[in-house]
Design a protein around this motif. Structure first.
Motif, PDB file in Angstrom:
ATOM      1  N   VAL A 378      -4.017   0.861  -9.654  1.00  0.00           N
ATOM      2  CA  VAL A 378      -2.871   0.764  -8.687  1.00  0.00           C
ATOM      3  C   VAL A 378      -2.634  -0.714  -8.425  1.00  0.00           C
ATOM      4  CG1 VAL A 378      -3.131   3.090  -7.765  1.00  0.00           C
ATOM      5  CG2 VAL A 378      -4.308   1.146  -6.691  1.00  0.00           C
ATOM      6  N   LEU A 380      -2.248  -3.337  -5.322  1.00  0.00           N
ATOM      7  CA  LEU A 380      -2.280  -3.590  -3.733  1.00  0.00           C
ATOM      8  C   LEU A 380      -2.154  -4.813  -3.492  1.00  0.00           C
ATOM      9  CD1 LEU A 380      -5.524  -1.426  -3.313  1.00  0.00           C
ATOM     10  CD2 LEU A 380      -3.314  -0.708  -2.766  1.00  0.00           C
ATOM     11  N   TYR A 388      -8.679  -1.759   3.159  1.00  0.00           N
ATOM     12  CA  TYR A 388      -9.392  -0.857   2.274  1.00  0.00           C
ATOM     13  C   TYR A 388     -10.895  -0.792   2.494  1.00  0.00           C
ATOM     14  CZ  TYR A 388     -10.455   2.265  -1.816  1.00  0.00           C
ATOM     15  OH  TYR A 388     -11.016   3.231  -2.571  1.00  0.00           O
ATOM     16  N   ILE A 461      -9.151   2.361 -10.455  1.00  0.00           N
ATOM     17  CA  ILE A 461      -9.795   3.218  -9.386  1.00  0.00           C
ATOM     18  C   ILE A 461      -9.899   4.552 -10.063  1.00  0.00           C
ATOM     19  CG2 ILE A 461      -7.428   3.661  -8.457  1.00  0.00           C
ATOM     20  CD1 ILE A 461      -8.591   3.630  -5.698  1.00  0.00           C
ATOM     21  N   GLN A 466      -7.645   7.702  -5.691  1.00  0.00           N
ATOM     22  CA  GLN A 466      -6.301   7.316  -5.639  1.00  0.00           C
ATOM     23  C   GLN A 466      -5.342   8.664  -5.347  1.00  0.00           C
ATOM     24  OE1 GLN A 466      -3.856   8.983  -7.889  1.00  0.00           O
ATOM     25  NE2 GLN A 466      -2.079   7.495  -6.982  1.00  0.00           N
ATOM     26  N   VAL A 475      -3.902   3.588  -0.873  1.00  0.00           N
ATOM     27  CA  VAL A 475      -3.905   3.841  -2.481  1.00  0.00           C
ATOM     28  C   VAL A 475      -3.116   5.027  -2.746  1.00  0.00           C
ATOM     29  CG1 VAL A 475      -5.965   2.588  -3.036  1.00  0.00           C
ATOM     30  CG2 VAL A 475      -6.349   5.125  -2.228  1.00  0.00           C
ATOM     31  N   ALA A 478       0.029   3.742  -3.300  1.00  0.00           N
ATOM     32  CA  ALA A 478       0.480   2.580  -4.092  1.00  0.00           C
ATOM     33  C   ALA A 478       1.003   2.881  -5.338  1.00  0.00           C
ATOM     34  CB  ALA A 478      -0.921   1.971  -4.354  1.00  0.00           C
TER      35      ALA A 478
END
Length: 522
Positions: A378, A380, A388, A461, A466, A475, A478
């Motif tokens: 993802v 970020l 996070y 991830i 996720q 997440v 995202a």
């Protein structure tokens, strides 16, 4: 532990109580969670070989009366699940798993079993199966647009009166949901661990056999708010290490059977021998699995242990990070995101995992990565990464500077499990455990420079995280830049096989540590 020992105890209970006065149920997570299950889902999938799934073979031989779906039943996809359901002699229940198109139950909601009574009317036992709503998140790739998972309480309110009207004298719920009323995800889905809520809020239930929380709960009583009656709850641990035994006493009242007393306990399966009938029945499939997991895939230059992974940056977890980072980096090459830094997230799933010095087997790799997760990536921002990591760092207890550090009390603060402590590779940072949760991440940097709030990163991830598992921020919403349904454990195996050698000097990167006011804890 395991079904062969469960079978021995079941045989004893049936001999003691009378087989015709005994029913046997399971509350889910049956076809995923062991190398045996993995082998016959992925290496020799029953959907292709058309052979009977080992868990169906064993449970049919033991003689289960009903089995409820757990969330892990959906891990290998609906076709494999459907094949297993057809192979089971016992009905497979899941009243709150409904078709996304029609809203009708996708699986059998309940079953009513009739038990003979000499010289009297049979006792009718209604069994309602409830599965876990979290499957909508955890197995989104398999169930999205196909299944919906309804609230356990609402579903029980719909079906329990139906079961009673059909003449059930006893109503038992088998639920794949813990009993603490909490969820590992947010409020978008029905409550995850709702077993006690069902007992409290739905009239007409005598007992709840529950799973999912992996606790040994011999006996717990909950008062139903509408009737004032006591509802019995029990959970038999995990992996077949316990068998719950629930005894009901019934008395004739105005021509009908009424439950006048009930009690339960859990029996330790480690106190008995395996049932030789089940051992013999499973031998071929068991031996295949043992042969598979004992395959040597690489040689490790030194022993690598995960024992300290919950509170130290260890090389064995860095191995996961390395494999995930390399896979994602190669996958996004040539895309608009190829120029972004690639980071990786991993959690300490097992404190007992070890790569021995010398031969490393599939078993060793499976011991490190115990879940059948798949890899995604993802996008970020730096600010989101900070949020996070702050969320992850609530895993640690607050310990003042200079105070003794008790390893037994340092981790798992607030009941946070090890698998919900995520570590981030590719950046450097400290976690100040002298600060309160939410104010702990210090010096978050990339290549020696502070991470800017608006800076963009690609982050490897797993699908559980996720999809919202653990409730980590950002997440789930995202942008996904990579998803190829690559199983992380298999990726680790293939990476090691290709290299032939596991050399920590090529991947170990201690990039985070615990501190108190800048002073390292270790």
């Amino acid at each position: 532990m395991g079904l062969a020992k469960v079978s021995t105890l079941v045989n004893k209970i049936r001999a003691d109580r009378g087989a015709d006065h005994t029913l046997l149920f399971d509350s889910g997570d049956t076809i995923q969670g062991t190398p045996l299950d993995y082998y016959f889902a992925k290496i020799e999938p029953i959907t292709e070989t058309k052979k009977t799934h080992p868990m169906a073979k064993a449970m049919n031989a033991i003689g289960y009366d009903a089995v409820t779906l757990g969330n892990h039943e959906f891990n290998y996809g609906l076709p494999l699940l459907a094949t297993w359901v057809k192979q089971m002699k016992a009905p497979v229940l899941g009243a709150n798993a409904v078709s996304a198109k029609t809203g009708l139950p996708a699986y059998r909601p309940f079953v009513i079993k009739s038990m003979p009574v000499k010289g009297g009317r049979p006792v009718r036992v209604g069994v309602l199966g409830l599965t876990n709503p979290g499957s909508a998140i955890w197995d989104k790739a398999n169930v999205d647009g196909k299944l919906k998972f309804l609230d356990l309480v609402d579903t029980a309110k719909t079906w329990v009166p139906v079961i009673r009207k059909l003449g059930a004298d006893v109503v038992l719920i088998t639920a794949h949901a813990g009993d603490n009323g909490m969820s590992s995800y947010g409020s978008d889905l029905p409550v995850e661990n709702a077993s006690a809520m069902v007992a409290e809020q739905v009239p007409g239930i005598d007992a709840v056999l529950f799973g999912h929380a992996h606790n040994d709960v011999p006996q717990r009583f909950v008062t139903n708010k509408a009737t004032g009656k006591q509802v019995l709850l029990t959970e038999p641990g995990r992996w077949g290490n316990r068998l719950s035994v629930v005894d009901f006493t019934l008395t004739k009242e105005r021509g009908s059977w009424a439950v006048t007393s009930k009690a339960s306990t859990t029996l330790n399966t480690n106190t008995v021998a395996e049932d030789p009938k089940i051992v013999a029945l499973m031998k071929e499939q068991h031996d295949k699995t043992v042969g598979y997991v004992n395959q040597v895939i690489a040689q490790s230059k030194e022993q690598l242990s995960a024992a300290e992974s919950p509170y130290k940056d260890t090389a064995i977890l860095d191995y996961i990070q390395k494999v995930q980072t390399d896979l994602v980096t190669k996958a996004i090459a040539g895309t608009p995101d190829a120029s972004l830094p690639v980071l990786s997230i991993a959690a300490p799933f097992s404190r007992t995992a070890v790569f021995p010095a010398g031969p490393v087997s599939v078993r060793d790799m499976a011991g490190l990565y115990v879940y059948d997760n798949t890899l995604l990536a993802v996008k970020l921002t730096g600010a989101q990464l900070k949020d996070y990591l702050e969320y992850s760092a609530k895993y640690f207890a607050q310990v003042a500077p200079g105070a003794p550090v008790d390893l037994r009390a340092l981790t798992n603060a607030g009941g946070t499990p090890d698998y919900n402590y995520d570590q981030l590779s590719g950046v450097t940072y400290d976690i100040d455990i002298s600060k309160p949760a939410g104010q702990r991440i210090v010096g978050l940097s990339y290549q020696g420079k502070p991470v800017a709030a608006g800076q963009s990163f690609v982050v490897a991830i797993n699908n559980y995280r996720q999809s919202g598992g653990g409730g980590f921020p950002h997440v789930a919403t995202a942008r996904v830049v990579y998803t190829a349904q690559v199983e992380i454990r298999q990726a680790l195996i293939e990476y090691a096989t290709a290299a032939g050698t596991i050399d920590a000097s090529t991947f170990a990167d201690p990039n985070w540590k615990l501190v108190r006011e800048g002073v390292p804890v270790f």
